[in-house]
Design an enzyme around this catalytic site. Structure first.
Site, short mmCIF file in Angstrom:
data_model
loop_
_atom_site.label_atom_id
_atom_site.label_comp_id
_atom_site.label_asym_id
_atom_site.label_seq_id
_atom_site.Cartn_x
_atom_site.Cartn_y
_atom_site.Cartn_z
N ARG A 1 0.82 -1.22 0.00
CA ARG A 1 0.00 0.00 0.00
C ARG A 1 0.85 1.27 0.00
NH1 ARG A 1 -4.87 -0.67 -1.64
NH2 ARG A 1 -5.93 -2.33 -0.59
N GLY B 1 6.55 1.18 5.44
CA GLY B 1 7.44 0.29 4.68
C GLY B 1 7.40 0.55 3.20
N CYS B 2 6.22 0.77 2.66
CA CYS B 2 6.09 0.99 1.21
C CYS B 2 6.70 2.32 0.81
CB CYS B 2 4.63 0.91 0.79
SG CYS B 2 3.95 -0.75 1.04
N THR B 3 6.55 3.32 1.65
CA THR B 3 7.16 4.62 1.37
C THR B 3 8.68 4.50 1.40
OG1 THR B 3 5.25 5.80 2.24
CG2 THR B 3 7.33 7.03 2.10
N ALA C 1 9.75 2.55 -1.82
CA ALA C 1 9.63 3.37 -3.02
C ALA C 1 10.70 4.47 -3.04
CB ALA C 1 8.23 3.97 -3.12
#
Length: 159
Positions: free
Chosen positions: A44, A49-51, A54
């Site tokens: 998401r 974590g995803c930020t 990315a």
């Protein structure tokens, strides 16, 4: 490759043909034979974590450009959310919305943490279209970038 069989190292990678967060067509088959491709699936946008993952790809993007690699992030977020995510974090690569889960199914991305979260898996695809490496880790956010750079650099050094 059957739809039940997960892709493995050495196999031809499944093809992604989708529109990214900017409305640009992403067609991994069109670059086969010309450039490597990194496809990273993340759960998401805007989560910690995803930020971090990315932004790690963003911060290493010049290295991927040097390696002539296409980078594609895939999540279940809507195109609008991915557009906002890319704008806020200045992400220079393709983000593809997989709201119906068809790309996750195509790549057989497993769910993690007792099936509660969408998996975080990176596929490193060589110039030939064959999978060079697969890295599956929900918590090693930035290691996805390191694995991808090493696999592409090793293939380039061997040619």
């Amino acid at each position: 490759m059957s739809s039940e069989q997960a892709p493995t190292k050495g196999q031809l990678a499944p093809v992604i043909r989708a529109t990214d967060h900017n409305g640009t067509l992403v067609d991994t088959e069109s670059v086969r034979g010309q450039r490597p491709v990194v496809v990273f699936f993340f759960p998401r946008a805007f989560t910690v974590g995803c930020t971090r993952e990315a932004c790690a790809f963003r911060d290493s993007y010049s290295a991927f450009e040097t390696l002539n690699a296409m980078v594609v992030g895939v999540s279940a977020d809507s195109p609008q959310v991915l557009r906002e995510f890319a704008q806020q974090h200045k992400l220079p690569f393709h983000l593809v919305s997989d709201t119906d889960g068809s790309l996750r199914k195509l790549f057989q991305v497993p769910r993690s943490l007792f099936g509660l979260l969408s998996g975080r898996v990176t596929y490193v695809i060589g110039r030939s279209g064959r999978i060079l490496d697969i890295f599956n880790s929900q918590l090693s956010w930035t290691e996805h970038v390191n694995v991808a750079k090493k696999a592409i650099a090793a293939e380039e050094a061997a040619t």
